[in-house]
Write an enzyme that holds these catalytic residues in place. Structure first.
Site: not given
Ligand code: F6P
Length: 527
Positions: A209, A215, A272-273, A358, A389, A516
């Site tokens: 987003k 990452e 995002g979620r 979150e 189990h 972060k």
């Molecule tokens: O670190 C949390 C977050 O902002 C989430 O809310 C989001 O889904 C994820 O990182 C990934 O963010 P992006 O889509 O901006 O890479």
């Protein structure tokens, strides 16, 4: 407009619930069933292919009445209207919250800053449809003219968990494209995925987003470098064929080298979620085809309509949220378990963790004051029967009270009756065992019957199950794109209702920022 600021603990219904809890906390569910022959029917909700039995909970008519009054006092109906109509209810980020618009199937306008957003949503959906169809039939090809065989989704959090969960859950409906997900910054993750891929036939979908997430950008750059390795002959201009991106940050995507026509937009009014319903779901559409993706959206829309229009007493997300609040805030439970009786749904619990934790893992209310009551639950779980189990021992005989959502399907997809009957026998048995337990007398009789009389004195206490442990049974006709859409929307709305009543801001996530920032500082020190 924004959501009201009502401290739940100051409401009349909360006070009633405290008094009521004193009376009912030790009540046995078995006696509730004995007192009310109609209990199962009364505490069952039906909607479309869904049957939700919440009768095995420590509650009675009065409990439900007070909880419904709490929802009224929290002005939930007004909150629901604002949620659907584009009010800026995400106040800390000054944004509307409109994932529901992404699956909206009617012709009504949805306004954000007085602009109807639906034309743009439909345009993006038709871009997803067109792109999906062209990839699936092999019209769009990789840089050497070969058809695509593999899709790699590069993203993390909401840009990974949702698409990954849906693709895995709906793998029965999948086409020939193999789908992979790279999320972790752990370089071994990306290398493991790349090692079996062919550059010429792999389509990379970068999903972020913000397009600033460490990452995702690190993984995307590593993949780009791998793609451009000299010996394979791909050059910068070939990125146009093999890379697409989903983001709100068009400039940063272009800087990365993605062609403008390969950018799928999203909007800041989608969290995002909550974003798998739009272009973040591109990997889903590619994996199961757009027709199925559209059914998935329609299922969610049906649940939206149910949530918007159904009186609270029959409203599935509302009732589930209220039950959860009852345990969390009055019984002081800390966690909830979700146990799907379908191996396809293995990724549902991690998805729900982000969705719920979150959103509602907050300790400051909408006024900015510290809450003096509990908010978000710890969500965890895995699939039945595997968990039987593993961790079920603690649920049956441990010291903690942990409410469960069991999710099961009436029909299996491959039609193996023998397996399915056994699977569903376990689905019913676990709820029954938690509820009914096994008394000393029953253990005694049982041991005698089995000829273990000489061990009774030694083993009896260890074999007793107290029972009276709560669960909801969510029985769905079949695992289809439509029903999965409805199931996810159900949990989204449950999360929303909880946030409204807890008077917290469910749509920001400032809690992820400190880590972060510190990681960046540690990185500078290491370099
Ligand atoms: O670190 C949390 C977050 O902002 C989430 O809310 C989001 O889904 C994820 O990182 C990934 O963010 P992006 O889509 O901006 O890479």
């Amino acid at each position: 407009m924004s959501l009201k600021n009502i401290n739940p603990t100051k409401t009349k219904s909360w006070k009633r619930l405290i008094e009521h809890f004193e009376e009912i906390q030790n009540i046995q569910m078995k006696s509730l069933f004995q007192m009310d022959g109609n209990r199962k029917e009364k505490f069952t909700l039906n909607f479309d292919d869904f049957n939700i039995n919440y009768s095995k909970n420590r509650l009675n008519d009065e409990t439900l009445q007070y909880l419904l009054e709490l929802a009224d006092e929290a002005e939930l109906q007004d909150a629901i209207s604002q949620y659907f109509n584009g009010s800026k209810i995400n106040t800390t980020e000054n944004r509307a919250v409109l994932h529901t618009a992404l699956r909206n199937q009617n012709s009504n306008q949805v306004l954000v800053n007085s602009m109807d957003i639906m034309p743009e949503v439909r345009q993006t959906l038709s871009k997803i449809e067109n792109f999906t169809n062209r990839v699936v039939i092999g019209e769009l090809k990789g840089y050497t003219g070969k058809v695509f065989t593999d899709i790699v989704n590069i993203g993390i959090g909401g840009s990974d968990l949702g698409p990954r969960m849906v693709v895995e859950s709906l793998q029965y409906y999948k086409n020939h494209l193999k789908t992979h997900f790279v999320s972790n910054i752990d370089g071994d993750h990306v290398i493991e995925i790349l090692k079996n891929l062919n550059r010429e036939t792999t389509l990379f979908v970068i999903v972020s987003k913000t397009f600033t997430t460490q990452e995702t950008l690190t993984n995307a750059k590593t993949i780009k470098k791998w793609f451009l390795s000299e010996e394979f002959g791909a050059t910068e201009k070939d990125i146009r064929n093999n890379f697409v991106a989903v983001s709100t940050n068009l400039e940063k995507v272009k800087d990365f080298g993605i062609a403008e026509e390969n950018i799928f937009t999203m909007w800041n009014w989608v969290g995002g979620r909550y974003s798998l319903w739009c272009a973040v779901g591109l990997s889903i559409s590619l994996a199961i085809g757009y027709k199925n993706f559209n059914k998935f959206l329609k299922g969610a829309f049906a649940m939206d309509e149910h949530f918007k229009n159904t009186p609270f007493k029959q409203n599935i997300p509302v009732v589930l949220a209220l039950i959860s609040i009852w345990y969390n805030n009055f019984f002081d439970t800390q966690s909830e378990v979700v146990i799907p009786y379908s191996q396809y749904l293995e990724k549902l619990p991690p998805f729900l963790q982000q969705l719920s934790m979150e959103s509602n893992g907050k300790s400051v209310d909408r006024n900015g004051n510290k809450t003096d009551y509990q908010t978000g639950n710890i969500i965890w779980g895995n699939t039945g029967t595997n968990v039987q189990h593993a961790f079920m021992q603690l649920l049956h005989q441990g010291t903690k009270l942990i409410p469960v959502d069991f999710i099961g399907f009436e029909e299996s997809l491959h039609g193996n009756k023998d397996h399915h009957q056994k699977l569903m026998a376990n689905f019913y048995a676990q709820a029954e065992a938690l509820y009914a337990g096994k008394t000393e007398e029953e253990v005694h009789l049982d041991m005698k019957f089995k000829g273990d009389t000489n061990k009774i004195n030694q083993l009896l206490p260890f074999k007793v199950f107290e029972g009276n442990r709560p669960s909801n049974s969510i029985l769905i006709k079949k695992l289809s794109p439509k029903n999965l859409g409805a199931l996810i929307a159900m949990y989204e709305h449950k999360t929303f209702v909880q946030g409204v009543i807890w008077n917290i801001c469910s749509f920001d996530q400032f809690g992820v920022e400190l880590g972060k920032e510190l990681a960046n500082q540690f990185l500078v020190k290491q370099e």
